[in-house]
Write a protein that holds these residues in place. Structure first.
Motif, PDB file in Angstrom:
ATOM      1  N   MET A  43      20.256 -58.915 -26.566  1.00  0.00           N
ATOM      2  CA  MET A  43      20.540 -57.656 -27.250  1.00  0.00           C
ATOM      3  C   MET A  43      20.611 -56.500 -26.260  1.00  0.00           C
ATOM      4  SD  MET A  43      18.431 -57.504 -30.833  1.00  0.00           S
ATOM      5  CE  MET A  43      16.812 -57.722 -30.110  1.00  0.00           C
ATOM      6  N   LEU A  44      19.626 -56.424 -25.386  1.00  0.00           N
ATOM      7  CA  LEU A  44      19.589 -55.337 -24.413  1.00  0.00           C
ATOM      8  C   LEU A  44      20.801 -55.378 -23.496  1.00  0.00           C
ATOM      9  CD1 LEU A  44      15.796 -55.425 -23.435  1.00  0.00           C
ATOM     10  CD2 LEU A  44      16.928 -53.865 -25.025  1.00  0.00           C
ATOM     11  N   ALA A  45      21.266 -56.575 -23.179  1.00  0.00           N
ATOM     12  CA  ALA A  45      22.446 -56.701 -22.313  1.00  0.00           C
ATOM     13  C   ALA A  45      23.712 -56.221 -23.006  1.00  0.00           C
ATOM     14  CB  ALA A  45      22.612 -58.157 -21.878  1.00  0.00           C
ATOM     15  N   ARG A  46      23.727 -56.264 -24.348  1.00  0.00           N
ATOM     16  CA  ARG A  46      24.924 -55.847 -25.084  1.00  0.00           C
ATOM     17  C   ARG A  46      25.004 -54.341 -25.291  1.00  0.00           C
ATOM     18  NH1 ARG A  46      24.262 -60.970 -27.986  1.00  0.00           N
ATOM     19  NH2 ARG A  46      22.775 -60.040 -29.446  1.00  0.00           N
ATOM     20  N   ILE A  47      23.948 -53.615 -25.017  1.00  0.00           N
ATOM     21  CA  ILE A  47      23.930 -52.172 -25.279  1.00  0.00           C
ATOM     22  C   ILE A  47      25.085 -51.432 -24.615  1.00  0.00           C
ATOM     23  CG2 ILE A  47      22.639 -50.031 -24.856  1.00  0.00           C
ATOM     24  CD1 ILE A  47      20.073 -51.582 -25.414  1.00  0.00           C
ATOM     25  N   PRO A  48      25.406 -51.683 -23.332  1.00  0.00           N
ATOM     26  CA  PRO A  48      26.499 -50.930 -22.698  1.00  0.00           C
ATOM     27  C   PRO A  48      27.861 -51.113 -23.370  1.00  0.00           C
ATOM     28  CG  PRO A  48      25.156 -52.024 -21.038  1.00  0.00           C
ATOM     29  CD  PRO A  48      24.725 -52.566 -22.366  1.00  0.00           C
ATOM     30  N   ILE A  49      28.041 -52.213 -24.100  1.00  0.00           N
ATOM     31  CA  ILE A  49      29.331 -52.454 -24.749  1.00  0.00           C
ATOM     32  C   ILE A  49      29.625 -51.381 -25.787  1.00  0.00           C
ATOM     33  CG2 ILE A  49      30.652 -54.073 -26.173  1.00  0.00           C
ATOM     34  CD1 ILE A  49      29.078 -56.344 -24.965  1.00  0.00           C
ATOM     35  N   TYR A  50      28.604 -50.971 -26.520  1.00  0.00           N
ATOM     36  CA  TYR A  50      28.807 -50.067 -27.644  1.00  0.00           C
ATOM     37  C   TYR A  50      28.163 -48.692 -27.453  1.00  0.00           C
ATOM     38  CZ  TYR A  50      29.573 -54.716 -29.640  1.00  0.00           C
ATOM     39  OH  TYR A  50      30.009 -55.991 -29.859  1.00  0.00           O
ATOM     40  N   ALA A  51      27.414 -48.497 -26.374  1.00  0.00           N
ATOM     41  CA  ALA A  51      26.601 -47.288 -26.223  1.00  0.00           C
ATOM     42  C   ALA A  51      27.417 -46.007 -26.310  1.00  0.00           C
ATOM     43  CB  ALA A  51      25.838 -47.334 -24.905  1.00  0.00           C
ATOM     44  N   SER A  52      28.564 -45.952 -25.637  1.00  0.00           N
ATOM     45  CA  SER A  52      29.346 -44.722 -25.582  1.00  0.00           C
ATOM     46  C   SER A  52      29.789 -44.266 -26.964  1.00  0.00           C
ATOM     47  CB  SER A  52      30.574 -44.910 -24.678  1.00  0.00           C
ATOM     48  OG  SER A  52      31.360 -43.742 -24.648  1.00  0.00           O
ATOM     49  N   GLU A  53      30.366 -45.187 -27.757  1.00  0.00           N
ATOM     50  CA  GLU A  53      30.843 -44.838 -29.099  1.00  0.00           C
ATOM     51  C   GLU A  53      29.692 -44.418 -30.009  1.00  0.00           C
ATOM     52  OE1 GLU A  53      31.734 -47.408 -27.386  1.00  0.00           O
ATOM     53  OE2 GLU A  53      33.937 -47.471 -27.284  1.00  0.00           O
ATOM     54  N   ILE A  54      28.578 -45.145 -29.929  1.00  0.00           N
ATOM     55  CA  ILE A  54      27.437 -44.838 -30.791  1.00  0.00           C
ATOM     56  C   ILE A  54      26.825 -43.491 -30.411  1.00  0.00           C
ATOM     57  CG2 ILE A  54      25.113 -45.551 -31.433  1.00  0.00           C
ATOM     58  CD1 ILE A  54      26.012 -48.447 -31.100  1.00  0.00           C
ATOM     59  N   ALA A 108      29.544 -55.738 -19.071  1.00  0.00           N
ATOM     60  CA  ALA A 108      30.511 -54.676 -18.796  1.00  0.00           C
ATOM     61  C   ALA A 108      31.159 -54.182 -20.088  1.00  0.00           C
ATOM     62  CB  ALA A 108      31.580 -55.172 -17.834  1.00  0.00           C
ATOM     63  N   ARG A 109      31.424 -52.878 -20.152  1.00  0.00           N
ATOM     64  CA  ARG A 109      32.066 -52.311 -21.336  1.00  0.00           C
ATOM     65  C   ARG A 109      33.486 -52.831 -21.461  1.00  0.00           C
ATOM     66  NH1 ARG A 109      31.635 -46.003 -21.273  1.00  0.00           N
ATOM     67  NH2 ARG A 109      32.926 -46.383 -23.099  1.00  0.00           N
ATOM     68  N   PRO A 110      33.950 -53.044 -22.694  1.00  0.00           N
ATOM     69  CA  PRO A 110      35.317 -53.525 -22.887  1.00  0.00           C
ATOM     70  C   PRO A 110      36.352 -52.440 -22.600  1.00  0.00           C
ATOM     71  CG  PRO A 110      34.320 -53.048 -25.003  1.00  0.00           C
ATOM     72  CD  PRO A 110      33.233 -52.870 -23.977  1.00  0.00           C
ATOM     73  N   VAL A 111      37.573 -52.878 -22.352  1.00  0.00           N
ATOM     74  CA  VAL A 111      38.699 -51.971 -22.165  1.00  0.00           C
ATOM     75  C   VAL A 111      39.442 -51.863 -23.498  1.00  0.00           C
ATOM     76  CG1 VAL A 111      40.871 -51.589 -20.928  1.00  0.00           C
ATOM     77  CG2 VAL A 111      38.899 -52.565 -19.737  1.00  0.00           C
ATOM     78  N   VAL A 112      39.864 -50.666 -23.847  1.00  0.00           N
ATOM     79  CA  VAL A 112      40.571 -50.450 -25.111  1.00  0.00           C
ATOM     80  C   VAL A 112      42.064 -50.291 -24.841  1.00  0.00           C
ATOM     81  CG1 VAL A 112      40.758 -49.020 -27.175  1.00  0.00           C
ATOM     82  CG2 VAL A 112      38.546 -49.299 -26.039  1.00  0.00           C
ATOM     83  N   VAL A 113      42.867 -51.120 -25.495  1.00  0.00           N
ATOM     84  CA  VAL A 113      44.315 -50.970 -25.431  1.00  0.00           C
ATOM     85  C   VAL A 113      44.819 -50.685 -26.845  1.00  0.00           C
ATOM     86  CG1 VAL A 113      44.561 -52.489 -23.439  1.00  0.00           C
ATOM     87  CG2 VAL A 113      44.761 -53.434 -25.734  1.00  0.00           C
TER      88      VAL A 113
END
Length: 321
Positions: A63-74, A222-227
């Protein structure tokens, strides 16, 4: 009429001056809120801490490792509503930060929003799309809802309780307990909510300082890239386009029902790609497709290599159009 003594006047002035400070600062402070729980709720705190640090340690690390994926939007959604930053960790307790999480009751997404609640918050939920699974839109809706609950109760513990069991159940507990604050009414709340609040506070404390609680070795994803897709398509076609597996693309894009991207008029859709997939695909894409790749697509890809950006506005077009 007798005049007030100097000491009484001093006490009243201090109350007027400092009470707003307590409400604005302390009442949103995570440590303070944890201390506000009743003695009877301490057992739930102890169980939650054992669950996250001992019996469920591996899942907590994930769970903690997944935080950067969504942190910016949240974080952006919460900042817009002036909500305390630690509330972002509510998603850890709700869904373990799994974008495609679905509860037996029908709650969906990282915020676990129920269908009726989602529609009332303006999210599209139909046979083609479920925006509860869209990180940005769901986060904005959840932030609006949390702010509304906080304005209603003027207390974050009560707002979180209402987020879990509904404002009506919180009001009912207040009437039965003949009290107002969480520590006064917790015994009258549903058992699920009495477990829920300590879990939220506990995982938030762990996430704020993971090293303190033995999670210094966590490697963030790593955070995903948005296309941006500008034409109707499917995740299967996009998986082939970006040379990645369909299951991986579906994991990052659970919003689209039946893996179909249906666009109307001039609308577009955001597609989330793992960073490694995107950067690898823009290197091999011209070689893999060869002459079938149109010149305008080749220009787009070369520009991405020369000027990489996080939000890559790439128009995904079918070959031969």
């Amino acid at each position: 009429m007798r005049s007030l003594s100097p000491w009484v006047m001093v006490w009243l002035c201090c109350t007027v001056i400092y009470t707003p400070l307590l409400r604005s600062d302390c009442m949103s402070d995570l440590t303070y809120l944890t201390d506000c729980l009743s003695v009877k709720d301490q057992a739930y705190l102890d169980r939650a801490y054992y669950r996250y640090t001992e019996s469920g340690r591996l899942e907590t690390r994930k769970m903690l490792a997944r935080i950067p994926i969504y942190a910016s939007e949240i974080e952006h959604a919460l900042q817009e509503r002036e909500i305390p930053d630690w509330i972002k960790y509510l998603t850890l307790a709700e869904s373990r930060l799994q974008a495609n999480a679905v509860s037996p009751a029908g709650a969906v997404g990282i915020w676990q929003i129920m269908p009726a609640t989602g529609r009332s918050l303006g999210l599209r939920i139909n046979e083609r799309i479920d925006e509860r699974l869209h990180t940005t839109k769901a986060s904005r809706a959840a932030a609006y809802y949390l702010k509304k609950l906080h304005l209603q109760f003027d207390d974050w513990l009560l707002a979180l309780a209402a987020y879990n069991c509904g404002a009506g159940n919180v009001r009912k507990a207040q009437r039965r307990a003949k009290g107002y604050f969480y520590h006064e009414i917790s015994h009258y709340l549903p058992r699920q909510t009495r477990r829920y609040i300590p879990r939220v506070l506990t995982i938030a404390k762990i996430a704020q300082e993971p090293a303190v609680h033995g999670f210094a070795e966590v490697r963030p994803v790593a955070r995903p890239v948005v296309v941006t897709a500008s034409q109707s398509s499917s995740l299967d076609e996009l998986a082939d386009y970006f040379s990645c597996s369909l299951s991986l693309l579906n994991k990052f894009n659970p919003t689209f029902a039946h893996q179909k991207i249906v666009l109307e008029g001039q609308s577009t859709a955001e597609i989330y790609l793992p960073a490694t997939v995107f950067h690898n695909s823009v290197r091999i894409h011209p070689m893999r497709i060869g002459t079938a790749l149109q010149e305008r697509d080749a220009i787009d890809l070369r520009q991405q290599l020369l000027h990489p950006r996080r939000n890559n506005q790439v128009a995904l077009r079918q070959n031969g159009d």
